[in-house]
Write a protein that holds these residues in place. Structure first.
Motif, PDB file in Angstrom:
ATOM      1  N   GLU A 170       0.830  -1.205   0.000  1.00 20.44           N
ATOM      2  CA  GLU A 170       0.000   0.000   0.000  1.00 20.44           C
ATOM      3  C   GLU A 170       0.865   1.255   0.000  1.00 20.44           C
ATOM      4  O   GLU A 170       0.585   2.218  -0.722  1.00 20.44           O
ATOM      5  CB  GLU A 170      -0.927   0.000   1.213  1.00 20.44           C
ATOM      6  CG  GLU A 170      -1.937   1.115   1.179  1.00 20.44           C
ATOM      7  CD  GLU A 170      -2.985   0.981   2.260  1.00 20.44           C
ATOM      8  OE1 GLU A 170      -3.401   2.036   2.770  1.00 20.44           O
ATOM      9  OE2 GLU A 170      -3.384  -0.152   2.591  1.00 20.44           O
ATOM     10  N   GLN A 190       2.304   1.780  -3.473  1.00 16.91           N
ATOM     11  CA  GLN A 190       1.306   2.355  -4.376  1.00 16.91           C
ATOM     12  C   GLN A 190       1.100   3.842  -4.083  1.00 16.91           C
ATOM     13  O   GLN A 190       1.056   4.666  -5.001  1.00 16.91           O
ATOM     14  CB  GLN A 190      -0.029   1.605  -4.266  1.00 16.91           C
ATOM     15  CG  GLN A 190       0.033   0.148  -4.671  1.00 16.91           C
ATOM     16  CD  GLN A 190       0.569  -0.055  -6.076  1.00 16.91           C
ATOM     17  OE1 GLN A 190       0.193   0.648  -6.999  1.00 16.91           O
ATOM     18  NE2 GLN A 190       1.461  -1.013  -6.223  1.00 16.91           N
ATOM     19  N   ASP A 191       0.976   4.185  -2.814  1.00 18.55           N
ATOM     20  CA  ASP A 191       0.786   5.580  -2.427  1.00 18.55           C
ATOM     21  C   ASP A 191       1.973   6.451  -2.846  1.00 18.55           C
ATOM     22  O   ASP A 191       1.803   7.592  -3.288  1.00 18.55           O
ATOM     23  CB  ASP A 191       0.570   5.714  -0.921  1.00 18.55           C
ATOM     24  CG  ASP A 191      -0.773   5.190  -0.458  1.00 18.55           C
ATOM     25  OD1 ASP A 191      -1.650   4.939  -1.311  1.00 18.55           O
ATOM     26  OD2 ASP A 191      -0.944   5.023   0.773  1.00 18.55           O
TER      27      ASP A 191
END
Length: 173
Positions: A46, A49-50
Motif C-alpha cells: 500500500e 502504491q501511495d
C-alpha cells in the motif's frame, strides 16, 4: 528501448505505458525499502502504491536522472513507512541516550561470516529504534543527518541508537 527522459516526458503527458515503465523500473526497490521498515507485506504494498501515486501527481516538478527518480520515489515511501510505523507504535521508539557516537565504525566485516537469513532474523528481533536506524543506515545507505531529519530526532540520538543496535545485533547472531 526508449531512454529515461523520453519515458518521463511521455509519463508527464499521462501515457499509461510510460507510467508503467517508471513504476516497473523501481517498484521492487521501493517495496523492499518500505517492507524493511514496516515488516508487513500488505502495508508495504500500500505504501509503495501511495508513493507512486504521489510521485505521478508531481512528475512535472521532477528533473533528474533515472537514479534520481528511484531515490525520489524511495524517499517518499520511506517517509510514508515511518509515518505508518509511528501511527501504530504505542511508545516512542527512540529515546535520548548518552552520546556513544564517538565509537561509530562503519566496518561491517563482523557480519560477513553469517548467513543473510540469520542476520535478517536477528535484525527483525531488535527493538524498533535500533532496527530502523540500522536498516536506514546500512541497507538504505542514508546519512545520520538524513535519518535524524526524517525521524525528527537529534543526530546524536541516531548515532547512539546505531552503535547500540550494532552491538546488540552482533551479540544476537
Amino acid at each position: 528501448m526508449l531512454g529515461f527522459n523520453i519515458v518521463l516526458e511521455r509519463a508527464r503527458k499521462g501515457r499509461q505505458e510510460s507510467l508503467m515503465r517508471l513504476y516497473d523500473c523501481c517498484c521492487n526497490t521501493v517495496f523492499n525499502a518500505s517492507y524493511r521498515i514496516v515488516l508487513n507485506a500488505q502495508d508495504a504494498e500500500e505504501i509503495t502504491q501511495d508513493a507512486f501515486l504521489k510521485t505521478f501527481d508531481n512528475l512535472s516538478s521532477f528533473s533528474g536522472s533515472e537514479r534520481d527518480f528511484v531515490a525520489w520515489v524511495k524517499t517518499i515511501a520511506i517517509n510514508k513507512s515511518i509515518d505508518l510505523f509511528r501511527k501504530h507504535s504505542k511508545e516512542p521508539f527512540y529515546e535520548e541516550i548518552d552520546n556513544t557516537a564517538d565509537r561509530i565504525e562503519d566496518d561491517n566485516d563482523d557480519f560477513e561470516d553469517y548467513p543473510i537469513e540469520r542476520i535478517k532474523e536477528a535484525l527483525n528481533n531488535l527493538p524498533d529504534g535500533y532496527r530502523l536506524t540500522i536498516t536506514m543506515r546500512l541497507i538504505e545507505g542514508m546519512e545520520f543527518s538524513e535519518i535524524a531529519k526524517q525521524m525528527g530526532i537529534k543526530e546524536s540520538t541516531v548515532r547512539s541508537q546505531y552503535v547500540r543496535g550494532l552491538e546488540k545485533l552482533k551479540h544476537t547472531i
